[in-house]
Design a protein around this motif. Structure first.
Motif, PDB file in Angstrom:
ATOM      1  N   HIS A  85       3.913  -4.507   6.776  1.00 42.83           N
ATOM      2  CA  HIS A  85       4.103  -5.384   5.613  1.00 42.83           C
ATOM      3  C   HIS A  85       2.792  -6.050   5.184  1.00 42.83           C
ATOM      4  N   GLY A  86       1.703  -5.746   5.901  1.00 41.98           N
ATOM      5  CA  GLY A  86       0.410  -6.301   5.544  1.00 41.98           C
ATOM      6  C   GLY A  86       0.023  -7.551   6.297  1.00 41.98           C
ATOM      7  N   HIS A  87       0.792  -7.923   7.299  1.00 41.26           N
ATOM      8  CA  HIS A  87       0.458  -9.110   8.098  1.00 41.26           C
ATOM      9  C   HIS A  87      -0.467  -8.690   9.231  1.00 41.26           C
ATOM     10  N   GLN A 110       0.842  -1.199   0.000  1.00 42.05           N
ATOM     11  CA  GLN A 110       0.000   0.000   0.000  1.00 42.05           C
ATOM     12  C   GLN A 110       0.883   1.257   0.000  1.00 42.05           C
ATOM     13  N   ASN A 111       0.819   2.094   1.039  1.00 44.89           N
ATOM     14  CA  ASN A 111       1.622   3.317   1.054  1.00 44.89           C
ATOM     15  C   ASN A 111       3.033   3.103   1.593  1.00 44.89           C
ATOM     16  N   ASN A 112       3.356   1.891   1.973  1.00 42.89           N
ATOM     17  CA  ASN A 112       4.645   1.636   2.623  1.00 42.89           C
ATOM     18  C   ASN A 112       5.670   1.104   1.628  1.00 42.89           C
ATOM     19  N   THR A 113       6.813   1.755   1.571  1.00 41.83           N
ATOM     20  CA  THR A 113       7.948   1.264   0.795  1.00 41.83           C
ATOM     21  C   THR A 113       9.115   1.043   1.739  1.00 41.83           C
ATOM     22  N   PHE A 114      10.034   0.174   1.352  1.00 43.92           N
ATOM     23  CA  PHE A 114      11.091  -0.252   2.257  1.00 43.92           C
ATOM     24  C   PHE A 114      12.441  -0.209   1.547  1.00 43.92           C
ATOM     25  N   ALA A 115      13.446   0.223   2.290  1.00 42.36           N
ATOM     26  CA  ALA A 115      14.802   0.250   1.758  1.00 42.36           C
ATOM     27  C   ALA A 115      15.402  -1.150   1.804  1.00 42.36           C
ATOM     28  N   ALA A 116      16.446  -1.353   1.050  1.00 42.92           N
ATOM     29  CA  ALA A 116      17.125  -2.656   1.062  1.00 42.92           C
ATOM     30  C   ALA A 116      17.715  -2.963   2.425  1.00 42.92           C
TER      31      ALA A 116
END
Length: 333
Positions: free
Chosen positions: A195-197, A161-167
């Protein structure tokens, strides 16, 4: 019946192995194998010793189109997970001398031990794979740790959704203090939820952290009374309890100074772990010895299994320590 094939109290060894009415050791372990352990049902998807394939693509999303325009085609990215299986054995005193010098009751008690310790052994393997940082290229297959294997087909956690994550995103970190506080729990929950859990959460702690949580809720400091503080002041926290939406379990298998939170009890395909077992060697197995007339002599117990994290965002392992790099806990097997 050959002389010498009785226990010290004159019980035929085959009566212990086969039993009357199917009550022997062999039938007992067959019955045990038919019951699925709650810890497996809560945490792991069973899988045979074959390559597992799964989708890792982010959601495609809908595309606004003009008249006569067709949407862009997007292919689902398929990743693979290769099985890893280890062999574990349990030593039971089944040499002939030990059997003949033991009473029937002593032999039964000896064979009861694998049944009692097998669930603990399986849980310990689960805890280790979830709480030990997996290392370079996700070699140990754990939660997100800033490392990814080639077979995963990704180099950072997928967006949600609106969440993005760095490596560099990791689910293994230090809390910043040596004792657990409520903010540590809410942070761990958020690290999983973004993360949607959204399923049920379970946590594992040592009795030291159980005491620290009791001290937070009881009268050891200046607090505002609540039903929780009143209950804890009278009874304390039991060996399993619910706090901040997490079902907590107290176990000495986890060393003090750590805690684990993980999503549990989802659909089988959505469970955080995958448990590999050879199709012909599933569960706990009792193998007869090399004397066909008396199979209990030199018999032995084995379990073949391997565990990997399948849902890398579904759990968090926290070290209760000041700022610095996460250090893996030490487990005693």
């Amino acid at each position: 019946m050959p002389v010498g094939y009785r226990t010290f109290d004159q019980i035929d060894l085959n009566d212990i192995w086969y039993g009357g009415g199917g009550a022997g050791i062999q039938n007992a372990i067959d019955l045990y194998r038919t019951v699925e352990m709650p810890v497996i049902r809560a945490l792991a998807m069973p899988h045979d010793e074959t390559i597992m394939k799964y989708a890792v693509s982010e959601k495609n999303g809908f595309q606004k189109l003009g008249s006569g325009q067709r949407p862009d085609r997007k292919m689902v990215q398929i990743a693979t997970m290769y099985p890893k299986v280890d062999k574990y054995g349990y030593g039971v005193g089944t040499d002939r001398d030990t059997l003949l010098r033991s009473t029937g009751r002593e032999i039964q008690l000896d064979f009861n031990r694998p049944f009692k310790e097998d669930p603990e052994h399986v849980l310990l393997q689960f805890l280790k794979v979830m709480m030990e940082e997996p290392g370079n290229a996700n070699k140990g297959y754990g939660f997100y740790s800033s490392q990814f294997s080639g077979e995963e087909k990704i180099t950072k956690p997928p967006k949600f959704q609106n969440n993005t994550f760095a490596a560099s995103h990791t689910h293994y970190y230090r809390s910043g203090a040596a004792s657990i506080v409520l903010a540590d729990i809410t942070k761990a929950k958020q690290t999983i939820r973004h993360h949607g859990h959204m399923g049920r959460l379970a946590g594992w702690i040592n009795s030291v952290e159980q005491q620290a949580l009791e001290d937070l809720a009881a009268w050891t400091g200046s607090i505002i009374r609540s039903p929780v503080s009143d209950a804890v002041a009278i009874q304390g926290f039991p060996e399993s309890f619910t706090l901040l939406g997490v079902d907590w379990y107290v176990t000495e298998m986890i060393p003090s100074g750590y805690f684990l939170v993980v999503e549990v009890m989802g659909d089988e395909s959505e469970r955080p772990l995958v448990m590999f077992e050879p199709a012909n060697l599933q569960g706990l197995n009792l193998f007869p010895g090399n004397q066909p007339d008396y199979p209990i002599i030199e018999s032995f117990v084995e379990r073949w299994m391997g565990v990997k994290v399948a849902r890398r965002g579904a759990g968090v392992s926290v070290q209760l320590a000041t700022a610095g790099t996460y250090v893996n806990p030490t487990f005693n097997e």
